[in-house]
Write a protein that holds these residues in place. Structure first.
Motif, PDB file in Angstrom:
ATOM      1  N   PHE A 103      34.407 -23.678  18.643  1.00 46.98           N
ATOM      2  CA  PHE A 103      34.169 -24.710  18.462  1.00 46.98           C
ATOM      3  C   PHE A 103      35.593 -25.125  16.789  1.00 46.98           C
ATOM      4  CE2 PHE A 103      31.207 -26.196  21.566  1.00 46.98           C
ATOM      5  CZ  PHE A 103      31.726 -25.458  22.247  1.00 46.98           C
ATOM      6  N   TYR A 104      35.184 -23.961  15.982  1.00 46.36           N
ATOM      7  CA  TYR A 104      35.467 -24.332  14.985  1.00 46.36           C
ATOM      8  C   TYR A 104      36.594 -23.264  14.039  1.00 46.36           C
ATOM      9  CZ  TYR A 104      31.867 -26.921  14.332  1.00 46.36           C
ATOM     10  OH  TYR A 104      30.294 -27.668  15.030  1.00 46.36           O
ATOM     11  N   SER A 105      37.503 -24.137  13.987  1.00 50.98           N
ATOM     12  CA  SER A 105      38.538 -22.857  13.639  1.00 50.98           C
ATOM     13  C   SER A 105      37.852 -22.220  11.873  1.00 50.98           C
ATOM     14  CB  SER A 105      39.531 -23.832  12.736  1.00 50.98           C
ATOM     15  OG  SER A 105      39.271 -24.685  11.441  1.00 50.98           O
ATOM     16  N   LYS A 106      36.612 -21.935  11.079  1.00 49.82           N
ATOM     17  CA  LYS A 106      36.514 -21.580  10.472  1.00 49.82           C
ATOM     18  C   LYS A 106      35.246 -20.844  10.972  1.00 49.82           C
ATOM     19  CE  LYS A 106      34.084 -21.936   5.856  1.00 49.82           C
ATOM     20  NZ  LYS A 106      34.065 -22.238   4.423  1.00 49.82           N
ATOM     21  N   GLN A 107      34.874 -19.635  10.437  1.00 45.70           N
ATOM     22  CA  GLN A 107      33.688 -19.008  11.264  1.00 45.70           C
ATOM     23  C   GLN A 107      32.682 -18.319  10.208  1.00 45.70           C
ATOM     24  OE1 GLN A 107      35.520 -17.524  14.856  1.00 45.70           O
ATOM     25  NE2 GLN A 107      36.206 -19.562  15.520  1.00 45.70           N
ATOM     26  N   VAL A 108      31.188 -18.219  10.432  1.00 49.09           N
ATOM     27  CA  VAL A 108      30.545 -17.218   9.937  1.00 49.09           C
ATOM     28  C   VAL A 108      30.392 -15.963  11.218  1.00 49.09           C
ATOM     29  CG1 VAL A 108      28.349 -16.362   9.175  1.00 49.09           C
ATOM     30  CG2 VAL A 108      29.413 -18.825   8.791  1.00 49.09           C
ATOM     31  N   PRO A 109      30.098 -14.688  11.054  1.00 46.32           N
ATOM     32  CA  PRO A 109      30.515 -14.080  11.644  1.00 46.32           C
ATOM     33  C   PRO A 109      29.219 -14.255  12.603  1.00 46.32           C
ATOM     34  CG  PRO A 109      31.267 -12.578   9.780  1.00 46.32           C
ATOM     35  CD  PRO A 109      30.811 -13.727   9.296  1.00 46.32           C
ATOM     36  N   THR A 110      28.766 -13.786  13.917  1.00 45.65           N
ATOM     37  CA  THR A 110      27.775 -13.801  14.412  1.00 45.65           C
ATOM     38  C   THR A 110      26.859 -12.964  14.140  1.00 45.65           C
ATOM     39  OG1 THR A 110      28.873 -13.971  16.645  1.00 45.65           O
ATOM     40  CG2 THR A 110      27.237 -13.669  16.567  1.00 45.65           C
ATOM     41  N   SER A 111      26.951 -12.043  14.089  1.00 45.73           N
ATOM     42  CA  SER A 111      26.063 -10.504  13.071  1.00 45.73           C
ATOM     43  C   SER A 111      25.528 -11.236  11.947  1.00 45.73           C
ATOM     44  CB  SER A 111      26.410  -9.693  12.628  1.00 45.73           C
ATOM     45  OG  SER A 111      27.195  -9.744  11.944  1.00 45.73           O
ATOM     46  N   GLU A 112      25.785 -12.350  10.527  1.00 42.94           N
ATOM     47  CA  GLU A 112      25.331 -12.690   9.456  1.00 42.94           C
ATOM     48  C   GLU A 112      24.848 -14.206  10.070  1.00 42.94           C
ATOM     49  OE1 GLU A 112      28.230 -14.107   7.156  1.00 42.94           O
ATOM     50  OE2 GLU A 112      29.305 -12.209   6.804  1.00 42.94           O
ATOM     51  N   VAL A 113      24.681 -14.873  11.344  1.00 49.33           N
ATOM     52  CA  VAL A 113      24.009 -15.789  11.808  1.00 49.33           C
ATOM     53  C   VAL A 113      22.963 -15.783  12.258  1.00 49.33           C
ATOM     54  CG1 VAL A 113      23.764 -17.905  13.411  1.00 49.33           C
ATOM     55  CG2 VAL A 113      25.842 -17.454  11.563  1.00 49.33           C
ATOM     56  N   LEU A 114      22.447 -13.979  12.841  1.00 49.70           N
ATOM     57  CA  LEU A 114      21.787 -13.206  13.651  1.00 49.70           C
ATOM     58  C   LEU A 114      20.716 -13.178  12.503  1.00 49.70           C
ATOM     59  CD1 LEU A 114      23.318 -11.571  16.709  1.00 49.70           C
ATOM     60  CD2 LEU A 114      21.637 -13.350  16.590  1.00 49.70           C
ATOM     61  N   GLU A 115      20.926 -13.044  11.614  1.00 47.64           N
ATOM     62  CA  GLU A 115      20.411 -12.166  10.303  1.00 47.64           C
ATOM     63  C   GLU A 115      19.514 -12.735   9.816  1.00 47.64           C
ATOM     64  OE1 GLU A 115      18.778  -8.993   8.534  1.00 47.64           O
ATOM     65  OE2 GLU A 115      20.441  -8.254   9.639  1.00 47.64           O
ATOM     66  N   ILE A 140      19.270 -23.850  14.529  1.00 48.81           N
ATOM     67  CA  ILE A 140      19.550 -24.455  13.277  1.00 48.81           C
ATOM     68  C   ILE A 140      21.146 -22.827  12.952  1.00 48.81           C
ATOM     69  CG2 ILE A 140      19.141 -23.498  10.217  1.00 48.81           C
ATOM     70  CD1 ILE A 140      16.453 -24.627  11.401  1.00 48.81           C
ATOM     71  N   GLY A 141      20.542 -21.807  13.707  1.00 52.68           N
ATOM     72  CA  GLY A 141      21.725 -21.106  13.595  1.00 52.68           C
ATOM     73  C   GLY A 141      23.592 -21.562  13.885  1.00 52.68           C
ATOM     74  N   LEU A 142      23.005 -22.517  14.719  1.00 50.91           N
ATOM     75  CA  LEU A 142      24.266 -23.240  15.442  1.00 50.91           C
ATOM     76  C   LEU A 142      24.606 -24.043  14.641  1.00 50.91           C
ATOM     77  CD1 LEU A 142      23.088 -23.530  19.236  1.00 50.91           C
ATOM     78  CD2 LEU A 142      24.533 -21.861  18.368  1.00 50.91           C
ATOM     79  N   ALA A 143      23.636 -24.423  13.254  1.00 51.44           N
ATOM     80  CA  ALA A 143      24.045 -25.477  12.346  1.00 51.44           C
ATOM     81  C   ALA A 143      24.967 -24.837  11.786  1.00 51.44           C
ATOM     82  CB  ALA A 143      23.435 -26.463  12.063  1.00 51.44           C
ATOM     83  N   MET A 144      24.470 -23.805  11.094  1.00 57.61           N
ATOM     84  CA  MET A 144      25.528 -22.756  10.218  1.00 57.61           C
ATOM     85  C   MET A 144      26.403 -22.565  10.968  1.00 57.61           C
ATOM     86  SD  MET A 144      21.592 -21.495   9.518  1.00 57.61           S
ATOM     87  CE  MET A 144      22.360 -20.043   8.912  1.00 57.61           C
ATOM     88  N   ILE A 145      26.761 -22.426  12.051  1.00 55.64           N
ATOM     89  CA  ILE A 145      27.877 -21.186  12.573  1.00 55.64           C
ATOM     90  C   ILE A 145      29.290 -21.784  11.903  1.00 55.64           C
ATOM     91  CG2 ILE A 145      28.699 -22.769  14.642  1.00 55.64           C
ATOM     92  CD1 ILE A 145      28.563 -18.640  14.113  1.00 55.64           C
ATOM     93  N   ASN A 146      29.689 -23.094  11.420  1.00 58.30           N
ATOM     94  CA  ASN A 146      30.891 -23.415  10.492  1.00 58.30           C
ATOM     95  C   ASN A 146      30.887 -22.767   9.741  1.00 58.30           C
ATOM     96  OD1 ASN A 146      28.954 -25.045  11.241  1.00 58.30           O
ATOM     97  ND2 ASN A 146      30.885 -26.938  10.374  1.00 58.30           N
ATOM     98  N   ASP A 147      29.862 -22.309   8.475  1.00 59.75           N
ATOM     99  CA  ASP A 147      29.839 -22.302   6.774  1.00 59.75           C
ATOM    100  C   ASP A 147      29.835 -23.990   6.464  1.00 59.75           C
ATOM    101  OD1 ASP A 147      29.201 -20.993   5.235  1.00 59.75           O
ATOM    102  OD2 ASP A 147      31.021 -20.317   4.419  1.00 59.75           O
ATOM    103  N   PRO A 148      28.651 -24.767   7.087  1.00 58.13           N
ATOM    104  CA  PRO A 148      29.344 -25.882   6.215  1.00 58.13           C
ATOM    105  C   PRO A 148      28.580 -26.223   4.996  1.00 58.13           C
ATOM    106  CG  PRO A 148      27.432 -25.885   7.973  1.00 58.13           C
ATOM    107  CD  PRO A 148      28.037 -24.643   7.935  1.00 58.13           C
TER     108      PRO A 148
END
Length: 309
Positions: A103-115, A140-148
């Protein structure tokens, strides 16, 4: 530096004034916590700030941006974990993260969110098989996915066991260490006291007080409560109580049986005089402790209510 300014927010639902003139600012990289009982207006305030519902009155500014002219930009710079998160139960943890990332143009890599949320070992597990604490960490990880830059967490630990709650605390500390701004609502006093740079106490849609946890406690009183119990008969406690009532640092006293409580503005002086007397009389003190005031004491003093989950 202020990254969020809220001015005179008001919101009514029929005859109910849910939010009635709330104003505050949030600084960059701080944990700003809104506390209050059920129905105080915490969630309604957050929903207006997040652009989910319009205020009846007031202004919301993210720096030089506001919802009227910069809605898309604001959506890209904030992350939201609502009270009830919409997770896809039949998808895996990893699939949920990848879906929300799309849903976002800017994303945090999935592996980083999982970590970050400590769900790497569960990344291939369906969400419906997660525990309550794991689901909250995923939310909370989903809230972080766009590196807010700013993350809103609405009662993220409600209903969790103590260990799961502390896992969430660890994530919030990590977010602060990363330079993120966190706006948190909670019912839990220990949580607010440990995590917050500043606390905003809300009741009946109005702000009661805003300050650091330590400053709020200091506002309440400079008294400390000294508790002690005597190994001997009740006469030792009664005579000690009689002597300590006249000590200049003791504000008030209470005694029952072999138990004694002293409220003092100078604990060191009080303890020195106390032990000098008990040693002189040959009384044996079995236990002694100094009780520090807590944020819960502040809340009860300011609002006259006890916490209700």
């Amino acid at each position: 530096m202020s990254v969020l300014e809220v001015s005179e927010l008001r919101k009514s639902f029929g005859s109910v004034h849910a939010v009635n003139g709330i104003s505050f600012s949030v600084n960059k990289s701080e944990v700003f916590t809104i506390i209050g009982p059920n129905g105080a207006g915490k969630t309604t305030t957050l929903e207006m700030i997040q652009g989910l519902i319009p205020p009846d009155h007031g202004q919301i500014a993210f720096g030089d941006m506001n919802w009227d002219k910069d809605a898309e930009k604001i959506k890209m710079m904030i992350g939201v974990q609502p009270q009830s998160s919409a997770l896809f139960d039949l998808l895996t943890v990893q699939e949920n993260i990848e879906l929300f990332a799309s849903f976002y143009s800017k994303q945090v890599p999935t592996s980083e969110v999982l970590e970050m949320i400590n769900l790497k070992e569960h990344q291939n597990k369906q969400v419906k098989k997660l525990s309550g604490g794991q689901r909250q960490r995923l939310a909370i990880g989903l809230a972080m996915i766009n590196d807010p830059e700013m993350i809103f967490l609405d009662e993220p630990t409600t209903g969790l066991d103590p260990q799961a709650r502390r896992n969430i605390w660890d994530i919030i500390v990590k977010l602060k260490d990363m330079g993120k701004t966190v706006v948190l609502t909670t019912h839990y006093m220990e949580e607010a006291e440990k995590l917050s740079d500043r606390v905003c106490i809300v009741d009946n849609g109005k702000i009661i007080s805003i300050d650091t946890p330590a400053a709020l406690i200091e506002q309440l009183t400079k008294e400390r409560e000294v508790r002690l119990s005597f190994a001997e008969h009740e006469e030792a406690a009664a005579k000690t109580l009689q002597i300590m009532q006249n000590h200049p640092s003791v504000v008030r006293t209470a005694g029952e049986g072999t138990q004694l409580k002293l409220w003092t503005i100078h604990p060191e002086d009080t303890l020195f005089a106390l032990f000098a007397f008990t040693k002189e009389q040959g009384y044996r003190v079995e236990q002694v402790s100094i009780r520090e005031l807590s944020l819960e004491d502040v809340f009860i003093a300011f609002t006259g209510k006890e916490w209700r989950d």
